[in-house]
Scaffold this motif. Structure first.
Motif, PDB file in Angstrom:
ATOM      1  N   ILE A 136       0.808  -1.219   0.000  1.00 54.76           N
ATOM      2  CA  ILE A 136       0.000   0.000   0.000  1.00 54.76           C
ATOM      3  C   ILE A 136       0.846   1.276   0.000  1.00 54.76           C
ATOM      4  O   ILE A 136       0.407   2.324   0.495  1.00 54.76           O
ATOM      5  CB  ILE A 136      -1.016   0.037   1.177  1.00 54.76           C
ATOM      6  CG1 ILE A 136      -0.331  -0.221   2.511  1.00 54.76           C
ATOM      7  CG2 ILE A 136      -2.148  -0.949   0.949  1.00 54.76           C
ATOM      8  CD1 ILE A 136      -1.236   0.044   3.691  1.00 54.76           C
ATOM      9  N   ARG A 139      -0.710   4.560  -0.848  1.00 54.35           N
ATOM     10  CA  ARG A 139      -1.620   5.178   0.133  1.00 54.35           C
ATOM     11  C   ARG A 139      -0.847   5.982   1.192  1.00 54.35           C
ATOM     12  O   ARG A 139      -1.446   6.467   2.142  1.00 54.35           O
ATOM     13  CB  ARG A 139      -2.437   4.113   0.858  1.00 54.35           C
ATOM     14  CG  ARG A 139      -3.325   3.290  -0.020  1.00 54.35           C
ATOM     15  CD  ARG A 139      -4.534   4.120  -0.473  1.00 54.35           C
ATOM     16  NE  ARG A 139      -5.425   3.336  -1.301  1.00 54.35           N
ATOM     17  CZ  ARG A 139      -5.234   3.163  -2.607  1.00 54.35           C
ATOM     18  NH1 ARG A 139      -4.211   3.733  -3.225  1.00 54.35           N
ATOM     19  NH2 ARG A 139      -6.082   2.442  -3.300  1.00 54.35           N
ATOM     20  N   MET A 147      -8.864   5.630   3.764  1.00 54.37           N
ATOM     21  CA  MET A 147      -8.390   4.283   3.423  1.00 54.37           C
ATOM     22  C   MET A 147      -9.456   3.259   3.801  1.00 54.37           C
ATOM     23  O   MET A 147     -10.263   3.495   4.704  1.00 54.37           O
ATOM     24  CB  MET A 147      -7.099   3.970   4.191  1.00 54.37           C
ATOM     25  CG  MET A 147      -5.901   4.771   3.676  1.00 54.37           C
ATOM     26  SD  MET A 147      -4.374   4.250   4.473  1.00 54.37           S
ATOM     27  CE  MET A 147      -4.573   5.028   6.052  1.00 54.37           C
ATOM     28  N   GLU A 151      -6.775  -1.617   4.435  1.00 56.32           N
ATOM     29  CA  GLU A 151      -5.584  -0.758   4.302  1.00 56.32           C
ATOM     30  C   GLU A 151      -5.201  -0.174   5.660  1.00 56.32           C
ATOM     31  O   GLU A 151      -4.016  -0.145   6.028  1.00 56.32           O
ATOM     32  CB  GLU A 151      -5.864   0.372   3.297  1.00 56.32           C
ATOM     33  CG  GLU A 151      -5.933  -0.130   1.858  1.00 56.32           C
ATOM     34  CD  GLU A 151      -6.498   0.897   0.872  1.00 56.32           C
ATOM     35  OE1 GLU A 151      -6.405   0.658  -0.330  1.00 56.32           O
ATOM     36  OE2 GLU A 151      -7.046   1.940   1.325  1.00 56.32           O
TER      37      GLU A 151
END
Ligand code: ATP
Length: 228
Positions: A136, A139, A147, A151
């Motif tokens: 991730i 992110r 999120m 996540e």
């Protein structure tokens, strides 16, 4: 040198619920976790899983018995030294991620490193590396509210591992997620653990996930027993 990361010997814990009502939750619990091992802790609700994790993670003290982490006996330490040992040796993940909402994913992983004295640039590099490992990295600049649950939980794992603890303790880390997401998060977790050689004890009600760990232990009448 011994490969044992966590050793619990004869742990006992009695909770006092007031008015002469006491409940003995741990009655001589023994458990040893080796480096690199991912172990599932399975038991019915109320059997004492969280209690055992709190003792192992130095958040609470047993009434009797010993907790050893990395060969060092923890039971006799004063509050200050226990806190130091906890910060250095143990990472926690809970059912709810408990990320700081006003900070990004990256910052949530950087902050505990800054608190441990790591320089910002090195902390950011480590945080990016961890985010990348759990898939991730894109992110990194998102806040938790932007999120998904899976996540967020992967960020929580990265945060728990940010300071390279010896031991990861997780209390129902996928309890709040749907099966597919829970599977992804579990893979991310085991990947991180196997990559670093730390030991992990993961309380879960999910028997499918438990079956994929190295072994399963159960809490039965206050003791740890082997088994599925
Ligand atoms: N601080 C406390 N004071 C009194 N009783 C407590 C305390 N903490 C836990 N207990 C009791 O001890 C028992 C074990 O609790 P614990 O939270 O360890 O169980 P658990 O196996 O983690 O349960 P769950 O799967 O529901 O989280 C329960 O009966 C609980 O009510």
């Amino acid at each position: 040198m011994s490969d044992v990361v966590l050793r619990l010997s004869g742990l006992e814990k009695v909770y006092n619920r007031g008015l002469e009502s006491e409940v003995a939750v741990l009655k001589g619990a023994d458990l040893a976790l080796a480096k690199g091992e991912v172990v599932a802790l399975v038991a019915p609700s109320g059997a004492g899983k969280s209690t055992l994790l709190h003792m192992a993670g130095l958040l609470d003290t047993p009434d009797a018995g010993e907790v050893e982490i990395g060969g060092a006996v923890m039971s006799g330490l004063g509050d200050r030294r226990r806190t130091i040992a906890r910060r250095r040796d143990v990472g926690f993940v809970y059912q709810f991620h408990h990320l700081l909402p006003e900070f990004t994913a990256l910052e949530n992983i950087v902050l505990p490193q800054l608190a441990a004295g790591v320089a910002r640039r090195a902390a950011e590099a480590r945080a990016m590396e961890l985010l990348d490992e759990v898939g991730i990295a894109p992110r990194a600049a998102h806040r938790p509210s932007a999120m998904s649950g899976g996540e967020q939980q992967r960020v929580a794992f990265c945060r728990a591992l940010a300071n390279a603890p010896r031991l990861l303790l997780a209390d129902e880390p996928t309890g709040n997620l749907d099966p597919a997401t829970s599977d992804q998060v579990f893979k991310a977790l085991t990947g991180l653990v196997r990559g670093t050689g730390l030991a992990a004890l993961i309380a879960t009600h999910n028997l499918d996930l438990a079956a994929r760990m190295d072994r399963t232990v159960r809490l039965e009448d206050g003791r740890v027993v082997a088994g599925a």
